[in-house]
Design a protein around this motif. Structure first.
Motif, PDB file in Angstrom:
ATOM      1  N   LYS A   4       0.822  -1.208   0.000  1.00 23.76           N
ATOM      2  CA  LYS A   4       0.000   0.000   0.000  1.00 23.76           C
ATOM      3  C   LYS A   4       0.859   1.263   0.000  1.00 23.76           C
ATOM      4  N   LEU A   5       1.962   1.233   0.743  1.00 20.53           N
ATOM      5  CA  LEU A   5       2.840   2.402   0.787  1.00 20.53           C
ATOM      6  C   LEU A   5       3.454   2.677  -0.579  1.00 20.53           C
ATOM      7  N   LEU A   6       3.946   1.642  -1.237  1.00 23.06           N
ATOM      8  CA  LEU A   6       4.520   1.838  -2.573  1.00 23.06           C
ATOM      9  C   LEU A   6       3.462   2.309  -3.558  1.00 23.06           C
ATOM     10  N   ALA A   7       2.303   1.645  -3.530  1.00 21.89           N
ATOM     11  CA  ALA A   7       1.248   1.975  -4.491  1.00 21.89           C
ATOM     12  C   ALA A   7       0.769   3.414  -4.333  1.00 21.89           C
ATOM     13  N   SER A   8       0.801   3.923  -3.117  1.00 16.93           N
ATOM     14  CA  SER A   8       0.317   5.289  -2.881  1.00 16.93           C
ATOM     15  C   SER A   8       1.209   6.338  -3.518  1.00 16.93           C
ATOM     16  N   ASN A   9       2.438   5.965  -3.887  1.00 15.00           N
ATOM     17  CA  ASN A   9       3.372   6.925  -4.461  1.00 15.00           C
ATOM     18  C   ASN A   9       3.573   6.759  -5.965  1.00 15.00           C
ATOM     19  N   ARG A  10       2.816   5.870  -6.584  1.00 17.47           N
ATOM     20  CA  ARG A  10       2.888   5.764  -8.038  1.00 17.47           C
ATOM     21  C   ARG A  10       2.434   7.073  -8.674  1.00 17.47           C
ATOM     22  N   GLY A  11       3.158   7.491  -9.692  1.00 24.96           N
ATOM     23  CA  GLY A  11       2.759   8.681 -10.432  1.00 24.96           C
ATOM     24  C   GLY A  11       3.332   9.975  -9.900  1.00 24.96           C
ATOM     25  N   ARG A  12       4.124   9.929  -8.834  1.00 23.91           N
ATOM     26  CA  ARG A  12       4.786  11.143  -8.343  1.00 23.91           C
ATOM     27  C   ARG A  12       6.187  10.772  -7.869  1.00 23.91           C
ATOM     28  N   TRP A  13       7.082  11.757  -7.904  1.00 22.74           N
ATOM     29  CA  TRP A  13       8.483  11.505  -7.575  1.00 22.74           C
ATOM     30  C   TRP A  13       8.778  11.729  -6.094  1.00 22.74           C
ATOM     31  N   THR A  14       7.966  12.500  -5.412  1.00 24.80           N
ATOM     32  CA  THR A  14       8.155  12.704  -3.974  1.00 24.80           C
ATOM     33  C   THR A  14       7.526  11.539  -3.229  1.00 24.80           C
ATOM     34  N   GLN A  15       8.354  10.793  -2.519  1.00 29.82           N
ATOM     35  CA  GLN A  15       7.864   9.636  -1.778  1.00 29.82           C
ATOM     36  C   GLN A  15       7.451  10.063  -0.380  1.00 29.82           C
ATOM     37  N   THR A  16       6.237   9.703   0.005  1.00 28.20           N
ATOM     38  CA  THR A  16       5.760  10.027   1.339  1.00 28.20           C
ATOM     39  C   THR A  16       5.053   8.823   1.941  1.00 28.20           C
ATOM     40  N   THR A  17       5.267   8.627   3.224  1.00 30.75           N
ATOM     41  CA  THR A  17       4.532   7.599   3.959  1.00 30.75           C
ATOM     42  C   THR A  17       3.657   8.220   5.034  1.00 30.75           C
ATOM     43  N   THR A  18       3.834   9.510   5.269  1.00 33.72           N
ATOM     44  CA  THR A  18       3.055  10.215   6.291  1.00 33.72           C
ATOM     45  C   THR A  18       1.808  10.863   5.711  1.00 33.72           C
ATOM     46  N   GLY A  19       1.775  11.015   4.413  1.00 34.05           N
ATOM     47  CA  GLY A  19       0.672  11.721   3.763  1.00 34.05           C
ATOM     48  C   GLY A  19       1.007  13.167   3.462  1.00 34.05           C
ATOM     49  N   SER A  20       2.111  13.668   4.001  1.00 32.52           N
ATOM     50  CA  SER A  20       2.529  15.047   3.758  1.00 32.52           C
ATOM     51  C   SER A  20       3.601  15.081   2.667  1.00 32.52           C
ATOM     52  N   LEU A  21       3.512  16.074   1.797  1.00 32.99           N
ATOM     53  CA  LEU A  21       4.519  16.262   0.756  1.00 32.99           C
ATOM     54  C   LEU A  21       5.480  17.399   1.099  1.00 32.99           C
ATOM     55  N   ARG A  22       5.348  17.961   2.293  1.00 30.67           N
ATOM     56  CA  ARG A  22       6.224  19.054   2.705  1.00 30.67           C
ATOM     57  C   ARG A  22       7.600  18.524   3.060  1.00 30.67           C
ATOM     58  N   LYS A  23       8.626  19.273   2.672  1.00 30.15           N
ATOM     59  CA  LYS A  23       9.998  18.872   2.927  1.00 30.15           C
ATOM     60  C   LYS A  23      10.206  18.641   4.424  1.00 30.15           C
ATOM     61  N   GLY A  24      10.838  17.510   4.753  1.00 31.33           N
ATOM     62  CA  GLY A  24      11.111  17.184   6.140  1.00 31.33           C
ATOM     63  C   GLY A  24       9.965  16.512   6.860  1.00 31.33           C
ATOM     64  N   GLN A  25       8.824  16.319   6.170  1.00 28.63           N
ATOM     65  CA  GLN A  25       7.660  15.720   6.819  1.00 28.63           C
ATOM     66  C   GLN A  25       7.133  14.493   6.078  1.00 28.63           C
ATOM     67  N   SER A  52       8.449  11.322   6.013  1.00 27.19           N
ATOM     68  CA  SER A  52       8.705  10.002   6.586  1.00 27.19           C
ATOM     69  C   SER A  52       8.547  10.038   8.102  1.00 27.19           C
ATOM     70  N   TYR A  53       8.346   8.848   8.665  1.00 33.41           N
ATOM     71  CA  TYR A  53       8.250   8.712  10.121  1.00 33.41           C
ATOM     72  C   TYR A  53       9.624   8.520  10.757  1.00 33.41           C
ATOM     73  N   VAL A  54      10.411   7.599  10.192  1.00 31.24           N
ATOM     74  CA  VAL A  54      11.724   7.322  10.787  1.00 31.24           C
ATOM     75  C   VAL A  54      12.864   7.407   9.783  1.00 31.24           C
ATOM     76  N   TYR A  55      12.613   7.072   8.536  1.00 28.18           N
ATOM     77  CA  TYR A  55      13.697   7.019   7.544  1.00 28.18           C
ATOM     78  C   TYR A  55      14.357   8.384   7.382  1.00 28.18           C
ATOM     79  N   GLY A  56      15.688   8.397   7.504  1.00 28.96           N
ATOM     80  CA  GLY A  56      16.446   9.633   7.342  1.00 28.96           C
ATOM     81  C   GLY A  56      16.302  10.614   8.487  1.00 28.96           C
ATOM     82  N   ARG A  57      15.778  10.173   9.642  1.00 33.38           N
ATOM     83  CA  ARG A  57      15.480  11.100  10.735  1.00 33.38           C
ATOM     84  C   ARG A  57      16.265  10.766  12.012  1.00 33.38           C
ATOM     85  N   ARG A  58      17.476  10.290  11.880  1.00 35.90           N
ATOM     86  CA  ARG A  58      18.281   9.938  13.055  1.00 35.90           C
ATOM     87  C   ARG A  58      18.367  11.099  14.045  1.00 35.90           C
ATOM     88  N   ALA A  59      18.125  10.792  15.317  1.00 34.93           N
ATOM     89  CA  ALA A  59      18.207  11.724  16.446  1.00 34.93           C
ATOM     90  C   ALA A  59      17.065  12.732  16.480  1.00 34.93           C
TER      91      ALA A  59
END
Length: 276
Positions: free
Chosen positions: A216-237, A239-246
């Motif tokens: 479902k996560l992959l399918a939700s991002n078909r057709g756009r280049w910005t990958q989101t799992t949170t539902g937000s397309l704003r920079k820094g928002q 993903s939940y954990v990926y790329g967010r160390r500390a």
């Protein structure tokens, strides 16, 4: 990092640029195909299989002897150009006369030209030309494609469960189990399922729910280049954990952790994804 949805989107770029057109020229900058000329071949289809790109070509106007002279020993009239993006590959499409600005020119591996476009492959890997009926020699080992017509969660679970001592993170990344998940979707799926990345497959309470969520996560991002799992397309928002160390967990505020795992990095929240 290209994951299944990025490769699917790339296939659509090539589809719009090339499908239905006859190639007016080709340039291969990889040793095994350096003398190959695909001029006159028609681009029949652009497809993805997990993280693999498959550009299917047909040629009906040459005899078998003529095809063989072009370096196609079997005289096949249906060929597939295979490429893999791995960590840094990309395809770009340009109009005739448009400047190629995708990457430095020394990274170009393949150029395909038609009357209306030029498709340029940068830093491609595993570039291979095979008979279309022999595609399985390249992708037949892959598990069900999360974005393909063959997606079958039961089969993905069967393959994952066959190695009960493997970590669930390792199992999701194994393309032989299911094709398309990369490090981003692995980390995000495990966070949303509350699974510690090193949890053995045998201890995962619901494998079906885990692979279904990944799809479902992959399918939700078909057709756009910005990958989101949170539902937000704003920079820094996105993903939940990926790329967010500390950084604070979006659920509980605990600092996100990062560590090496099976030659890859993984991210997790130690409170939301506790070690058993």
């Amino acid at each position: 990092m290209p994951e299944g949805d990025t490769v699917w989107n790339t296939a659509r770029v090539l589809e719009r640029a090339l499908t239905g057109d006859v190639l007016t020229g080709s340039d291969f900058r990889v040793p095994r195909l350096a003398t190959t000329d695909l001029t006159g071949w028609t681009v029949a289809e652009s497809a993805s299989r997990g993280k693999h790109l498959l550009l299917r070509l047909t040629r009906e106007d040459l005899t078998r002897e003529g095809l063989a002279r072009e370096g196609l020993a079997r005289g096949d009239r249906a060929m597939t150009l295979h490429s893999h993006l791995r960590m840094d590959g990309a395809w770009r499409a340009y109009a005739p006369g448009e400047r190629w600005t995708g990457r430095p020119t020394h990274l170009i591996r393949v150029v395909l030209r038609t009357k209306r476009s030029a498709a340029v492959g940068y830093h491609l890997h595993d570039v291979t030309l095979v008979a279309t009926d022999q595609e399985d020699t390249l992708v037949g080992h892959l598990g069900p494609d999360l974005l393909g017509a063959d997606w079958d969660p039961a089969e993905a679970v069967r393959r994952i469960a066959a190695k009960p001592q493997a970590s669930i993170a390792e199992a999701l990344l194994d393309q032989r189990n299911l094709a398309g998940v990369g490090n981003l979707y692995k980390a995000e799926t495990l966070f949303l399922r509350g699974l510690w990345p090193w949890t053995p497959v045998a201890d995962v309470p619901d494998l079906t729910a885990t692979v279904t969520l990944a799809q479902k996560l992959l399918a939700s991002n078909r057709g756009r280049w910005t990958q989101t799992t949170t539902g937000s397309l704003r920079k820094g928002q996105t993903s939940y954990v990926y790329g967010r160390r500390a950084q604070p967990c979006r659920r509980c505020g605990t600092a996100i952790r990062k560590a090496d795992q099976d030659d890859r990095v993984t991210y997790w929240c130690p409170r939301c994804q506790p070690e058993p």
